[in-house]
Write a protein that holds these residues in place. Structure first.
Motif, PDB file in Angstrom:
ATOM      1  N   ARG A 107       0.827  -1.208   0.000  1.00 44.17           N
ATOM      2  CA  ARG A 107       0.000   0.000   0.000  1.00 44.17           C
ATOM      3  C   ARG A 107       0.860   1.256   0.000  1.00 44.17           C
ATOM      4  N   SER A 108       2.048   1.185   0.556  1.00 42.18           N
ATOM      5  CA  SER A 108       3.019   2.279   0.505  1.00 42.18           C
ATOM      6  C   SER A 108       4.413   1.675   0.535  1.00 42.18           C
ATOM      7  N   GLY A 109       5.309   2.269  -0.231  1.00 43.14           N
ATOM      8  CA  GLY A 109       6.625   1.679  -0.363  1.00 43.14           C
ATOM      9  C   GLY A 109       6.628   0.560  -1.390  1.00 43.14           C
ATOM     10  N   VAL A 110       7.802   0.008  -1.618  1.00 44.11           N
ATOM     11  CA  VAL A 110       7.983  -1.026  -2.638  1.00 44.11           C
ATOM     12  C   VAL A 110       8.525  -2.322  -2.051  1.00 44.11           C
ATOM     13  N   ARG A 111       9.387  -2.213  -1.034  1.00 48.13           N
ATOM     14  CA  ARG A 111      10.097  -3.386  -0.535  1.00 48.13           C
ATOM     15  C   ARG A 111       9.951  -3.535   0.976  1.00 48.13           C
ATOM     16  N   ALA A 112       9.689  -4.772   1.418  1.00 46.59           N
ATOM     17  CA  ALA A 112       9.647  -5.092   2.837  1.00 46.59           C
ATOM     18  C   ALA A 112      10.773  -6.074   3.143  1.00 46.59           C
ATOM     19  N   TYR A 113      11.160  -6.131   4.427  1.00 42.64           N
ATOM     20  CA  TYR A 113      12.265  -6.993   4.854  1.00 42.64           C
ATOM     21  C   TYR A 113      11.815  -7.869   6.005  1.00 42.64           C
ATOM     22  N   LEU A 114      12.008  -9.169   5.834  1.00 44.73           N
ATOM     23  CA  LEU A 114      11.665 -10.158   6.855  1.00 44.73           C
ATOM     24  C   LEU A 114      12.963 -10.739   7.396  1.00 44.73           C
ATOM     25  N   ALA A 115      13.197 -10.547   8.687  1.00 42.94           N
ATOM     26  CA  ALA A 115      14.403 -11.071   9.335  1.00 42.94           C
ATOM     27  C   ALA A 115      14.018 -12.161  10.316  1.00 42.94           C
ATOM     28  N   VAL A 116      14.898 -13.135  10.491  1.00 40.98           N
ATOM     29  CA  VAL A 116      14.705 -14.197  11.471  1.00 40.98           C
ATOM     30  C   VAL A 116      15.849 -14.122  12.471  1.00 40.98           C
ATOM     31  N   ALA A 117      15.587 -14.452  13.732  1.00 43.00           N
ATOM     32  CA  ALA A 117      16.643 -14.443  14.747  1.00 43.00           C
ATOM     33  C   ALA A 117      17.793 -15.352  14.308  1.00 43.00           C
ATOM     34  N   GLY A 118      18.994 -14.817  14.311  1.00 43.41           N
ATOM     35  CA  GLY A 118      20.158 -15.566  13.867  1.00 43.41           C
ATOM     36  C   GLY A 118      20.457 -15.434  12.392  1.00 43.41           C
ATOM     37  N   GLY A 119      19.506 -14.915  11.610  1.00 45.56           N
ATOM     38  CA  GLY A 119      19.693 -14.767  10.168  1.00 45.56           C
ATOM     39  C   GLY A 119      19.355 -16.040   9.415  1.00 45.56           C
ATOM     40  N   PHE A 120      18.889 -15.889   8.193  1.00 48.40           N
ATOM     41  CA  PHE A 120      18.620 -17.060   7.350  1.00 48.40           C
ATOM     42  C   PHE A 120      19.936 -17.697   6.919  1.00 48.40           C
ATOM     43  N   ILE A 121      19.912 -19.012   6.778  1.00 46.21           N
ATOM     44  CA  ILE A 121      21.106 -19.767   6.409  1.00 46.21           C
ATOM     45  C   ILE A 121      21.116 -19.964   4.897  1.00 46.21           C
ATOM     46  N   ALA A 122      22.209 -19.571   4.259  1.00 43.18           N
ATOM     47  CA  ALA A 122      22.356 -19.714   2.810  1.00 43.18           C
ATOM     48  C   ALA A 122      23.828 -19.857   2.484  1.00 43.18           C
ATOM     49  N   PRO A 123      24.157 -20.487   1.352  1.00 42.62           N
ATOM     50  CA  PRO A 123      25.572 -20.646   0.984  1.00 42.62           C
ATOM     51  C   PRO A 123      26.204 -19.311   0.623  1.00 42.62           C
ATOM     52  N   GLU A 124      27.433 -19.088   1.069  1.00 43.21           N
ATOM     53  CA  GLU A 124      28.166 -17.882   0.697  1.00 43.21           C
ATOM     54  C   GLU A 124      28.842 -18.089  -0.658  1.00 43.21           C
ATOM     55  N   VAL A 125      28.697 -17.102  -1.511  1.00 41.51           N
ATOM     56  CA  VAL A 125      29.362 -17.107  -2.812  1.00 41.51           C
ATOM     57  C   VAL A 125      30.186 -15.831  -2.906  1.00 41.51           C
ATOM     58  N   LEU A 126      31.485 -15.971  -3.080  1.00 41.36           N
ATOM     59  CA  LEU A 126      32.395 -14.819  -3.070  1.00 41.36           C
ATOM     60  C   LEU A 126      32.202 -13.990  -1.807  1.00 41.36           C
ATOM     61  N   GLY A 127      32.044 -14.700  -0.687  1.00 39.53           N
ATOM     62  CA  GLY A 127      32.004 -14.055   0.615  1.00 39.53           C
ATOM     63  C   GLY A 127      30.679 -13.450   1.019  1.00 39.53           C
ATOM     64  N   SER A 128      29.595 -13.748   0.301  1.00 36.56           N
ATOM     65  CA  SER A 128      28.318 -13.122   0.610  1.00 36.56           C
ATOM     66  C   SER A 128      27.160 -14.034   0.196  1.00 36.56           C
ATOM     67  N   THR A 129      26.036 -13.886   0.910  1.00 35.59           N
ATOM     68  CA  THR A 129      24.809 -14.611   0.528  1.00 35.59           C
ATOM     69  C   THR A 129      23.915 -13.763  -0.359  1.00 35.59           C
TER      70      THR A 129
END
Length: 306
Positions: A107-129
């Motif tokens: 309804r306002s804005g374009v992007r929302a952010y969903l965070a989980v305690a500890g951060g989501f787990i994903a493989p790092e590629v070139l030092g970043s997820t």
């Protein structure tokens, strides 16, 4: 431990703080386009700077908890609901197994952010997820693919401690329907633009062109006229304001190319880029000039909160 994606929405990707030290390889930075909302979402669940969170563009995401988890939602208002109950954004909350979080269209804005305690787990590629779709890097699978129905977002059980919900103080919340004033640090080619076109650029509103994405946001307004005949391609920073021959600027964001040959009006500050990332097509905004030292003070003050 995971969240099951029922509907991914138009574009949902995992983003940490970004991929740095690889631009000489032609690799984009990635990371959250709205640094402000991403950082506060992580803060609400106790995450340190750089934790991986989910960037949701426009809305339409539905997911179900398979285990208990502590989450926070910040950014664009996407009419969030948990099992049909309205969920205020800019706060943390708990999802129990089987509960569903559903986001409508923004309804306002374009992007929302969903965070989980500890951060989501994903493989790092070139030092970043950080997920950069056009580079095929990062994200939940490591190959740059956005979320799809049936995917799972993993997290660590040990970080999901129970606790009371926290809300972000009102002073830190942004109201995306307001006309933002974006701070511009003049660039090396600033003096090569015609005086009258500069006066108009800094005194009249601009509107956001629908042809915009994570790579860059096009602005429509008065024509910027540059008297440079040619320019050697040079490195591009976050917020670089390129002006192609049509005189309509393009503000380069996180998934930008690494070099470019158009003259630059200057560079938007990181927090102004975050505001711009929440501007909808047709929304108006204004530009104002700032200094590098003032931009640095603003950014240090912001980062000190985390």
């Amino acid at each position: 431990m995971s969240l099951l994606i029922e509907k991914p929405g138009p574009l949902s990707t995992l983003q940490d703080a970004g991929r740095f030290g690889v631009r000489h390889l032609g690799v984009a930075q990635g990371g959250p386009t709205d640094l402000h909302a991403w950082a506060w979402a992580n803060w609400l669940v106790g995450n340190g700077w750089g934790a991986t969170a989910l960037e949701i563009t426009l809305g339409g995401l539905t997911l179900t908890a398979q285990q208990p988890c502590r989450l926070a939602l910040c950014g664009a208002d996407m009419q969030a609901r948990v099992n049909g109950r309205p969920l205020p954004h800019w706060q943390s909350f708990t999802l129990e197994p089987g509960e569903t979080l559903a986001l409508g269209m923004s309804r306002s804005g374009v992007r929302a952010y969903l965070a989980v305690a500890g951060g989501f787990i994903a493989p790092e590629v070139l030092g970043s997820t950080a997920c950069v779709v056009r580079d095929g890097l990062g994200g939940h699978k490591g190959d740059g693919s956005p979320l799809a129905a049936g995917d799972e977002l993993r997290f660590d059980r040990a970080t999901q401690n129970a606790g009371s919900n926290h809300s972000l103080p009102e002073r830190e919340r942004r109201h995306y329907q307001d006309e933002p004033v974006l701070a511009l640090i003049p660039g090396a080619q600033f003096r090569h633009f015609e005086d009258q076109s500069l006066i108009k650029a800094l005194s009249r509103p601009w509107t956001v062109d629908p042809r915009s994405d994570r790579m860059g946001i096009r602005l429509k307004g008065s024509l910027l006229q540059c008297n440079m005949d040619s320019l050697v391609s040079e490195g591009l920073t976050l917020g670089a304001v390129q002006v192609p021959p049509d005189g309509q600027p393009i503000v380069l964001l996180n998934d930008r190319q690494t070099i470019g040959g158009y003259p630059r009006l200057g560079t938007l500050t990181p927090l102004s880029c975050a505001q711009l990332a929440q501007c909808r097509p047709g929304q108006s905004l204004r530009l104002t000039v700032t200094t590098a030292s003032e931009a640095q003070r603003e950014y240090r003050k912001f980062r000190a909160q985390f």
